[in-house]
Motif scaffolding. Structure first.
Motif, PDB file in Angstrom:
ATOM      1  N   PRO A 329       2.363  -2.190 -16.663  1.00  0.00           N
ATOM      2  CA  PRO A 329       3.307  -2.948 -15.826  1.00  0.00           C
ATOM      3  C   PRO A 329       4.635  -3.154 -16.545  1.00  0.00           C
ATOM      4  CG  PRO A 329       1.616  -4.392 -16.740  1.00  0.00           C
ATOM      5  CD  PRO A 329       1.194  -2.990 -17.060  1.00  0.00           C
ATOM      6  N   PRO A 334       8.051   3.307 -11.018  1.00  0.00           N
ATOM      7  CA  PRO A 334       7.319   3.063  -9.775  1.00  0.00           C
ATOM      8  C   PRO A 334       6.694   4.350  -9.250  1.00  0.00           C
ATOM      9  CG  PRO A 334       9.673   3.120  -9.373  1.00  0.00           C
ATOM     10  CD  PRO A 334       9.496   3.173 -10.867  1.00  0.00           C
ATOM     11  N   GLU A 385       9.581   0.646   2.092  1.00  0.00           N
ATOM     12  CA  GLU A 385       8.767  -0.572   2.017  1.00  0.00           C
ATOM     13  C   GLU A 385       7.282  -0.220   2.065  1.00  0.00           C
ATOM     14  OE1 GLU A 385       7.835  -4.465   4.797  1.00  0.00           O
ATOM     15  OE2 GLU A 385       9.888  -3.661   4.790  1.00  0.00           O
ATOM     16  N   ARG A 388       6.208   0.983  -1.345  1.00  0.00           N
ATOM     17  CA  ARG A 388       6.030  -0.129  -2.282  1.00  0.00           C
ATOM     18  C   ARG A 388       4.724  -0.872  -2.007  1.00  0.00           C
ATOM     19  NH1 ARG A 388      11.752  -0.340  -1.608  1.00  0.00           N
ATOM     20  NH2 ARG A 388      11.557  -1.786   0.143  1.00  0.00           N
ATOM     21  N   SER A 389       4.397  -1.015  -0.730  1.00  0.00           N
ATOM     22  CA  SER A 389       3.141  -1.666  -0.360  1.00  0.00           C
ATOM     23  C   SER A 389       1.943  -0.841  -0.821  1.00  0.00           C
ATOM     24  CB  SER A 389       3.086  -1.867   1.161  1.00  0.00           C
ATOM     25  OG  SER A 389       1.859  -2.423   1.558  1.00  0.00           O
ATOM     26  N   GLU A 391       1.873   1.175  -3.416  1.00  0.00           N
ATOM     27  CA  GLU A 391       1.758   1.023  -4.864  1.00  0.00           C
ATOM     28  C   GLU A 391       1.166  -0.327  -5.233  1.00  0.00           C
ATOM     29  OE1 GLU A 391       4.445   1.268  -8.945  1.00  0.00           O
ATOM     30  OE2 GLU A 391       5.438   1.299  -6.994  1.00  0.00           O
ATOM     31  N   SER A 392       1.606  -1.389  -4.566  1.00  0.00           N
ATOM     32  CA  SER A 392       1.111  -2.725  -4.910  1.00  0.00           C
ATOM     33  C   SER A 392      -0.367  -2.871  -4.596  1.00  0.00           C
ATOM     34  CB  SER A 392       1.916  -3.802  -4.168  1.00  0.00           C
ATOM     35  OG  SER A 392       1.688  -3.722  -2.769  1.00  0.00           O
ATOM     36  N   GLU A 393      -0.854  -2.138  -3.614  1.00  0.00           N
ATOM     37  CA  GLU A 393      -2.281  -2.178  -3.296  1.00  0.00           C
ATOM     38  C   GLU A 393      -3.098  -1.318  -4.246  1.00  0.00           C
ATOM     39  OE1 GLU A 393      -5.308  -0.977   0.355  1.00  0.00           O
ATOM     40  OE2 GLU A 393      -3.319  -1.776   0.828  1.00  0.00           O
ATOM     41  N   TRP A 395      -2.185  -0.030  -7.406  1.00  0.00           N
ATOM     42  CA  TRP A 395      -2.040  -0.210  -8.859  1.00  0.00           C
ATOM     43  C   TRP A 395      -3.113  -1.092  -9.468  1.00  0.00           C
ATOM     44  CZ3 TRP A 395      -1.344  -4.311 -12.131  1.00  0.00           C
ATOM     45  CH2 TRP A 395      -1.021  -3.986 -13.461  1.00  0.00           C
ATOM     46  N   PRO A 396      -3.459  -2.267  -8.874  1.00  0.00           N
ATOM     47  CA  PRO A 396      -4.476  -3.112  -9.507  1.00  0.00           C
ATOM     48  C   PRO A 396      -5.842  -2.441  -9.604  1.00  0.00           C
ATOM     49  CG  PRO A 396      -3.248  -4.341  -7.845  1.00  0.00           C
ATOM     50  CD  PRO A 396      -2.899  -2.901  -7.670  1.00  0.00           C
TER      51      PRO A 396
END
Length: 463
Positions: A329, A334, A385, A388-389, A391-393, A395-396
């Motif tokens: 992180p 990205p 957008e 980005r959503s 990736e945010s879902e 990545w974790p």
């Protein structure tokens, strides 16, 4: 714009035509047009070997790479009524190589894509796992259903998986002999893909599925994946009169070397040998040399492993250095840049120690397709957008799994004789529990159809 027709020859006679309609999608230089394609039930393939002429063409969505990630992404979009063009630098599907092991998360995605049942009929379900020392002594055994009643494990031939995914696409959806030379963006946000043959493709959206050496990942700003200190030989043993093994994963652990084999089908057995090496070493393609080197590493190991190597056809043996990339992180780029995004190994290459590389690529494909399908209903401005959503879902889930796979491999590659003795006599027989090790396979998604809701795609975490 003309329909997606390609100047081509066709696949070998073993791959017949897929009967389905082509489509026509008018578009402006900056507008979006996503059109539903007719779904075909045929199991044959019709793809094009493009000896592309130098030209300029415009596309809404271009997927770079016709591997597992690229084809799964194309099929996911197709199921949601969105067309795409897949470009592949090779002159055909890369159907060489061995097999890959898919756990229940991979099968959940394949079911969502509508191909799970077809694939299940061709490959054996693996019931459990046995771990042995190099002298053949069994250290521990597990039953997958005993640990998790919902677990499903099968080894799948890469060739058949790729062909099955390709069969789901309309004709001429994949353009071969299309190697990417350069990528750049225009002033109005369109991405320009320049191919080696001189063709220019103006794309509203580009999805990079071009593997661990991805030029698109490099363009976004990612570093080259890092060599982890060990290499692997892999092969697919062929038993024309039927293979003799029980349907289970077999692992054999030595000092700085480990091996394994698993039945794939009634006549084929996948095997691997992983060994420590300070450098990746030279690329070797001679199958005779590869077999000799592989056998030299395990010469006094159980005979069934050596037999698998001897019975491996020349075109299904390979040696590869293992690499990965940790998505730290704040320091990693990205997953997307503008309207260009990465999927699978192009974004997060990982070692095969958890059997999750292909499974994660399949997961990426359905998650991204759903995000993109929702964004296109709102207009072009929402595409970034959606990326980005995505990736945010993802990545974790991807980041810790990549690290975990690396650490598991490092632990299993121990060379110290005392440490290996502790592993074989205490850790494996008495301490290891399979259930927690497989928690990362908890991923489910509903069938991809037009009109499904975002919440139909979700991860179930074990309590």
């Amino acid at each position: 714009m003309a329909p997606l027709c390609l100047n081509s020859s066709f696949l070998p006679s073993s791959l017949h035509y897929l009967h389905s309609r082509s489509f026509h999608c008018p578009q402006s230089s900056s507008g979006f047009c996503f059109q539903t394609r007719t779904r075909s039930r045929s199991k044959a393939i019709r793809l094009s070997f493009a000896k592309a002429e130098a030209d300029v063409r415009k596309e809404d969505i271009v997927i770079v790479g016709a591997g597992i990630a690229g084809l799964a992404t194309a099929v996911s979009l197709h199921r949601l009524g969105i067309g795409s063009l897949v470009i592949e630098q090779a002159d055909s599907l890369r159907t060489g190589g061995t097999s890959l092991t898919l756990f229940k998360n991979g099968w959940s995605v394949l079911d969502a894509l509508g191909v799970g049942s077809d694939l299940r009929s061709q490959f054996l379900e693996i019931k459990g796992m046995a771990v042995k020392s190099e002298d053949g002594k069994e250290l521990r055994s597990f039953g997958f259903k005993d640990e998790d009643a919902s677990q499903e494990v099968r080894a799948v031939e890469r060739r058949i998986l790729l062909e099955t995914l390709a069969n789901q696409l309309p004709p001429e959806s994949v353009k071969f002999s299309s190697e990417l030379a350069k990528i750049k963006t225009s002033g109005n946000g369109v991405t320009i893909l320049e191919l080696v043959n001189g063709t220019q493709i103006y794309a509203n959206i580009v999805i990079g599925c071009d593997g661990i050496r991805s030029p698109i990942a490099k363009w976004i700003g990612f570093s080259v994946p890092k060599y982890v200190g060990h290499c692997a030989y892999r092969g697919l043993g062929y038993y024309p009169n039927g293979q003799p093994f029980e349907p289970k994963l077999n692992y054999i652990y030595g000092r700085g070397v480990r091996a394994g084999y698993v039945p794939v089908s009634p006549t084929k057995v996948y095997w691997f040998i992983c060994y420590n090496n300070p450098t990746p070493g030279p690329k070797i393609t001679d199958p005779v040399a590869l077999k000799k080197q592989a056998k030299d590493l395990v010469r006094n190991w159980p005979a069934e492993l050596l037999n698998n190597i001897d019975l491996t056809p020349d075109d299904t043996i390979m040696r590869t250095p293992l690499v990965d990339r940790w998505l730290w992180p704040a320091t990693s780029p990205p997953a997307s840049r503008g309207k260009v995004v990465l999927v699978g190994d192009a974004w997060h290459p990982m070692t095969p120690n958890l059997g999750q590389g292909a499974c994660c690529a399949l997961e990426d494909a359905v998650v991204l397709a759903k995000k993109l399908a929702n964004s296109t209903k709102s207009g072009p401005a929402f595409v970034e957008e959606a990326f980005r959503s995505y990736e945010s879902e993802r990545w974790p889930r991807i980041f810790p799994m990549t690290i975990r796979a690396n650490l598991v491999g490092s632990l299993l590659q121990w060379e110290n004789p005392i440490v290996c003795s502790v592993r074989n006599n205490i850790v494996l027989p008495k301490l290891v529990r399979l259930g927690p090790i497989l928690e990362h396979t908890n991923f489910e998604c509903e069938p991809l159809t037009q009109g499904i809701k975002v919440q139909d795609l979700h991860i179930h975490q074990s309590s």
